[in-house]
Design an enzyme around this catalytic site. Structure first.
Site, PDB file in Angstrom:
ATOM      1  N   LYS A   1       0.824  -1.203   0.000  1.00  0.00           N
ATOM      2  CA  LYS A   1       0.000   0.000   0.000  1.00  0.00           C
ATOM      3  C   LYS A   1       0.869   1.268   0.000  1.00  0.00           C
ATOM      4  CE  LYS A   1      -3.945  -2.317   0.587  1.00  0.00           C
ATOM      5  NZ  LYS A   1      -3.538  -3.722   0.744  1.00  0.00           N
TER       6      LYS A   1
HETATM    7  C1  LIG Z   1      -4.183  -4.897   0.320  1.00  0.00           C
HETATM    8  C2  LIG Z   1      -3.320  -6.098   0.249  1.00  0.00           C
HETATM    9  C3  LIG Z   1      -3.546  -7.103  -0.715  1.00  0.00           C
HETATM   10  C4  LIG Z   1      -4.700  -7.045  -1.677  1.00  0.00           C
HETATM   11  O1  LIG Z   1      -4.565  -6.018  -2.630  1.00  0.00           O
HETATM   12  P1  LIG Z   1      -5.839  -5.501  -3.447  1.00  0.00           P
HETATM   13  O2  LIG Z   1      -5.372  -4.340  -4.215  1.00  0.00           O
HETATM   14  O3  LIG Z   1      -6.873  -5.132  -2.400  1.00  0.00           O
HETATM   15  O4  LIG Z   1      -6.306  -6.631  -4.289  1.00  0.00           O
HETATM   16  C5  LIG Z   1      -2.670  -8.175  -0.758  1.00  0.00           C
HETATM   17  N1  LIG Z   1      -1.646  -8.277   0.120  1.00  0.00           N
HETATM   18  C6  LIG Z   1      -1.410  -7.333   1.052  1.00  0.00           C
HETATM   19  C7  LIG Z   1      -0.276  -7.521   1.985  1.00  0.00           C
HETATM   20  C8  LIG Z   1      -2.230  -6.217   1.149  1.00  0.00           C
HETATM   21  O5  LIG Z   1      -1.976  -5.283   2.082  1.00  0.00           O
END
Ligand SMILES: *Cc1c(COP(=O)(O)O)cnc(C)c1O
Length: 496
Positions: free
Chosen positions: A113
């Protein structure tokens, strides 16, 4: 360069500039903003081989954020992708056991993120300035664990902004929870809700749709925006690292000119993998997009059958950031697969809201064959983490473990030998108990810090500062509410 404008997937709002779409987050009709056309690269990718991440970011993002000046966009990029990342490469590519792991966790909060949320506050405050917005921008965000911390890290003490994060009580790892409730910054708020992630996300969307509440906020000089991946300002920066991964493979001589690769992405809200699809649409040589789900395999079922059905048990897994049954960004793919037809999208989303289910047409299904779905349950994930460690010494987190396990299945079933990049979405330190449990078996009554030390020793990598900080950080947030009380909780936190 051609100006790109943004419209809602549900047709109710049209012709916004990129900066306006970023400021709004979610369209007023509940839809998501999409560019009216997905622009093609105006460069030959070959010319970017060996260039720094920031330069690649500029080349890609300028095509979609056309109302930002070069100076503005370069300012945002330079301030986002700096020493906050613990490696100059920003997103290193690591080869292990016949695949390439794109490590997206070298930012401040050690999850992917950070890749978009490091830049979103800059894009947002620049957008406010460009559009003459003088209101305070209050970011409301639902989190399955990682978005909340990364968004707060980005927005903490940014003048003219505030942020409130909702997370499911008991639905995130203890480490994720500690990261959030110890967050500093006078403009941050953290609320745990008595429900799951879908409840949190639906509640936030509901607040966005409440016109009376928007007026009440406006009277107090406040307007809302979102840091969730429904904000196009999250999606655009995520396209960059897929281009970057391909360029790295070229630079390292792993692929030939124009050679296509696969991307395998651990998926929850469908934001990360959608960015890979955008990269392909813009001209990156990509073959398959492998969408990896955990036990909440609603997307796997969708890609297999063409029916999306959220009517099922919500399962809490060792990959909590993927514990999601309503994948918001899928709406963008639905819209594209229907030939950008807002009316079709609206009908399907209404069915999702009322009956929790919809099916796409055969025609639409034909338009999304770039995707393939896979799913891996918790035991398969643990076994894969252990196997990869025993074979190579490389330790991956549980979310990346889902993708790695799914990729192994995919390769075995299809015989596809295309070079494949696996999105590595979190540092194993963020989920150390589940990771070490997979490698070591029963951890007995070993405490969390002992487990972290053990991971450090086994993996031979230093403990990231984000983990060390938690050891001594003071708890600053303790607000809780029911899903039905979210709006009033926001009002209370804002002092209305
Ligand atoms: C948010 C997240 C995901 C999923 O990503 P999306 O964009 O919601 O599909 C996968 N792994 C981690 C560690 C995340 O923080």
């Amino acid at each position: 360069m051609k100006e790109i404008l943004y419209s809602s997937t549900r047709g109710g709002e049209k012709g916004l500039t990129a900066s306006q779409a970023i400021l709004k987050g979610l369209a007023g009709d509940g839809g998501l903003f999409m560019p009216d056309v997905i622009p093609a690269f105006d460069f030959d990718p070959e010319t970017l081989v060996g260039k720094p991440y920031q330069e690649v970011a500029w080349q890609v993002m300028k095509l979609l954020l056309t109302d930002y000046t070069e100076e503005e966009l370069r300012y945002c990029i330079e301030h986002a992708y700096d020493e906050k990342f613990d490696t100059e490469e920003i997103a290193p590519l690591v080869r292990a056991d016949g695949a390439y792991y794109l490590e997206l966790f070298h930012g401040k909060t050690i999850a992917f993120k950070d890749m978009a949320l490091s830049i979103l506050p800059y894009l947002m405050t620049t957008a406010a300035k460009k559009n003459g917005v003088t209101n305070k921008i209050e970011i409301l965000t639902a989190t399955s664990g990682d978005t909340g911390k990364a968004a707060m890290a980005g927005f903490a003490d940014v003048p003219g902004t505030g942020i409130i994060v909702f997370y499911p009580k008991g639905g995130v790892s203890r480490f994720q929870e500690l990261q959030m409730i110890t967050q500093k910054g006078d403009n941050t708020g953290v609320v745990s809700i008595h429900g799951n992630f879908d409840d949190a996300q639906t509640g936030v969307k509901k607040i966005f749709g409440d016109k009376a509440f928007a007026e009440r906020l406006a009277e107090n000089g406040i307007q809302l925006s979102s840091a969730n991946s429904i904000n196009i300002g999250r999606l655009v920066p995520q396209i960059v690292y897929y281009v970057w991964a391909w360029l790295k493979l070229r630079e390292n001589g792993e692929i030939a000119e124009k050679e296509a690769v696969n991307f395998c992405v651990p998926t929850g809200n469908f934001g990360n993998i959608l960015a890979a699809y955008f990269a392909k649409k813009m001209g990156l040589p990509v073959k398959k997009l492998i969408c990896a789900s955990n036990d909440n395999k609603v997307l796997y079922d969708f890609f297999t059958t063409g029916t999306y059905d959220r009517n099922r048990e919500f399962i809490l897994t060792t990959s909590p950031s993927m514990d999601i049954l309503i994948s918001s960004n899928l709406e963008r793919l639905i819209y594209l697969s229907a030939g950008e037809d807002a009316a079709s999208d609206r009908v399907l989303m209404r069915m999702l809201a009322s009956g929790g289910k919809y099916s796409i047409t055969r025609e639409m299904k034909k338009n999304i064959t770039d995707f393939t779905g896979g799913s891996a349950g918790q035991d398969a994930v643990a076994a894969r983490i252990r196997e990869l460690y025993e074979k190579t010494g490389y330790i991956i987190d549980t979310h990346t473990g889902v993708a790695s396990a799914v990729y192994e299945q995919y390769r075995a079933e299809t015989g596809d030998t295309t070079k494949t990049v696996i999105a590595s979405t979190a540092s194993p330190f963020k989920f150390s108990r589940a990771v070490m449990g997979a490698i070591q078996g029963d951890l007995g009554d070993m405490d969390d810090w002992a487990v972290i030390d053990l991971l450090k020793e086994k993996g031979g990598v230093p403990i990231p500062p984000a983990v060390e900080e938690i050891r001594t950080a003071e708890i600053r947030h303790n607000c809780e509410c029911d899903p039905g009380e979210m709006e009033e909780t926001v009002a209370k936190l804002l002092g209305l």
